[in-house]
Design a protein around this motif. Structure first.
Motif, PDB file in Angstrom:
ATOM      1  N   LEU A 194      -6.455   0.755   2.167  1.00  0.00           N
ATOM      2  CA  LEU A 194      -5.719  -0.064   1.205  1.00  0.00           C
ATOM      3  C   LEU A 194      -5.664   0.611  -0.162  1.00  0.00           C
ATOM      4  O   LEU A 194      -4.632   0.575  -0.846  1.00  0.00           O
ATOM      5  CB  LEU A 194      -6.371  -1.448   1.095  1.00  0.00           C
ATOM      6  CG  LEU A 194      -6.177  -2.374   2.298  1.00  0.00           C
ATOM      7  CD1 LEU A 194      -7.080  -3.594   2.179  1.00  0.00           C
ATOM      8  CD2 LEU A 194      -4.718  -2.805   2.426  1.00  0.00           C
ATOM      9  N   LYS A 195      -6.762   1.224  -0.562  1.00  0.00           N
ATOM     10  CA  LYS A 195      -6.781   1.940  -1.842  1.00  0.00           C
ATOM     11  C   LYS A 195      -5.777   3.091  -1.836  1.00  0.00           C
ATOM     12  O   LYS A 195      -5.115   3.368  -2.844  1.00  0.00           O
ATOM     13  CB  LYS A 195      -8.189   2.467  -2.122  1.00  0.00           C
ATOM     14  CG  LYS A 195      -9.182   1.411  -2.573  1.00  0.00           C
ATOM     15  CD  LYS A 195      -8.851   0.906  -3.974  1.00  0.00           C
ATOM     16  CE  LYS A 195      -9.923  -0.032  -4.489  1.00  0.00           C
ATOM     17  NZ  LYS A 195      -9.578  -0.568  -5.840  1.00  0.00           N
ATOM     18  N   THR A 196      -5.656   3.762  -0.697  1.00  0.00           N
ATOM     19  CA  THR A 196      -4.679   4.849  -0.582  1.00  0.00           C
ATOM     20  C   THR A 196      -3.258   4.318  -0.732  1.00  0.00           C
ATOM     21  O   THR A 196      -2.423   4.905  -1.439  1.00  0.00           O
ATOM     22  CB  THR A 196      -4.833   5.563   0.775  1.00  0.00           C
ATOM     23  OG1 THR A 196      -6.131   6.150   0.847  1.00  0.00           O
ATOM     24  CG2 THR A 196      -3.779   6.650   0.943  1.00  0.00           C
ATOM     25  N   LEU A 197      -2.975   3.188  -0.070  1.00  0.00           N
ATOM     26  CA  LEU A 197      -1.645   2.587  -0.190  1.00  0.00           C
ATOM     27  C   LEU A 197      -1.373   2.146  -1.621  1.00  0.00           C
ATOM     28  O   LEU A 197      -0.245   2.279  -2.118  1.00  0.00           O
ATOM     29  CB  LEU A 197      -1.524   1.392   0.762  1.00  0.00           C
ATOM     30  CG  LEU A 197      -1.575   1.694   2.264  1.00  0.00           C
ATOM     31  CD1 LEU A 197      -1.487   0.399   3.061  1.00  0.00           C
ATOM     32  CD2 LEU A 197      -0.455   2.644   2.674  1.00  0.00           C
ATOM     33  N   GLU A 198      -2.398   1.640  -2.295  1.00  0.00           N
ATOM     34  CA  GLU A 198      -2.226   1.228  -3.690  1.00  0.00           C
ATOM     35  C   GLU A 198      -1.978   2.441  -4.580  1.00  0.00           C
ATOM     36  O   GLU A 198      -1.097   2.415  -5.458  1.00  0.00           O
ATOM     37  CB  GLU A 198      -3.465   0.472  -4.166  1.00  0.00           C
ATOM     38  CG  GLU A 198      -3.323  -0.071  -5.593  1.00  0.00           C
ATOM     39  CD  GLU A 198      -4.538  -0.861  -6.030  1.00  0.00           C
ATOM     40  OE1 GLU A 198      -4.376  -1.950  -6.597  1.00  0.00           O
ATOM     41  OE2 GLU A 198      -5.670  -0.373  -5.804  1.00  0.00           O
TER      42      GLU A 198
END
Length: 225
Positions: A194-198
């Motif tokens: 999720l952090k990567t997508l953010e």
């Protein structure tokens, strides 16, 4: 499952598949059905429980999941309105104990048909027998497809698909742990994804909510598999 059950009356009319049965089978089902109302979070069944009734959902949703010895959880499927529970059917047919947990997600009205009535209908009604096995086959195929998804598709692809499928008004109300359970993963791994997508500008993370910033970008990831 300790909630009190009441006679359900002519509940069969709410289930389109059951309405197609002949009159004797419909009458037997109507007479045998018991209605129960379950609050969110209620446990319908747990591993090791005996199966005492054929269970159907009239309204609401029940999540069926398994938990490993290490505490890792994975969602197998959900039982929604007018659906029966495949695990319950399997336990009744095989005279086995439950091997997973059923948890109420939203307030649910369920119908329970006792074991005796269920087995008599299987013996006496070809239409009911065909309906039960057809439903069992469809849901079993769904579970196989889910297992294939978990086993062979990358987590980022499955995560993108889940976010797109669950986005309502451009956001998903779920914790990282909720998503990990859905994907058959662990919270730490999902949080990194999720952090990567953010970081890539596709989503924005808030407490208990994920805002979708770039649906087209998520769609490109989802289509990669």
């Amino acid at each position: 499952m300790s909630e009190a059950m009441q006679p359900a009356g002519d509940w069969v009319a709410a289930f389109p598949a059951l309405v197609q049965l002949d009159a004797p089978a419909r009458a037997a089902l109507s007479a045998a059905g018991q209605r129960m109302t379950l609050p969110p979070g209620a446990e319908v069944f747990a591993p090791g429980d005996p199966c005492r009734a054929w269970l159907l959902v009239e309204s609401g949703s029940v999540r069926v999941q398994m938990t490993s010895d290490t505490g890792r959880e994975v969602v197998l499927y959900r039982v929604g309105p007018t659906e029966s529970c495949i695990l319950t059917t399997a336990c009744l047919l095989g005279e086995e104990l439950y091997s997973a947990t059923g948890i109420v997600e939203t307030e649910t009205v369920g119908i329970a048909v006792g074991v005796g009535a269920f087995r008599r209908l299987l013996e006496d009604s070809a239409g009911f027998r065909d309906l039960v096995f057809a439903g069992f086959g469809r849901r079993f195929t769904d579970i196989l497809m889910r297992l294939e998804d978990v086993a062979f598709h990358r987590l980022d692809i499955r995560l993108a698909r889940l976010l797109l499928a669950r986005a309502a008004d451009g956001s998903v109300d779920a914790t990282h742990q909720d998503i990990a359970v859905e994907l058959g993963s662990v919270r730490e791994v999902v949080s990194r994804q999720l952090k990567t997508l953010e970081r890539d500008g596709l989503i924005q993370l808030d407490r208990g909510r994920i805002e979708i910033r770039d649906p087209a970008g998520l769609q490109r990831i989802a289509a990669a598999g």
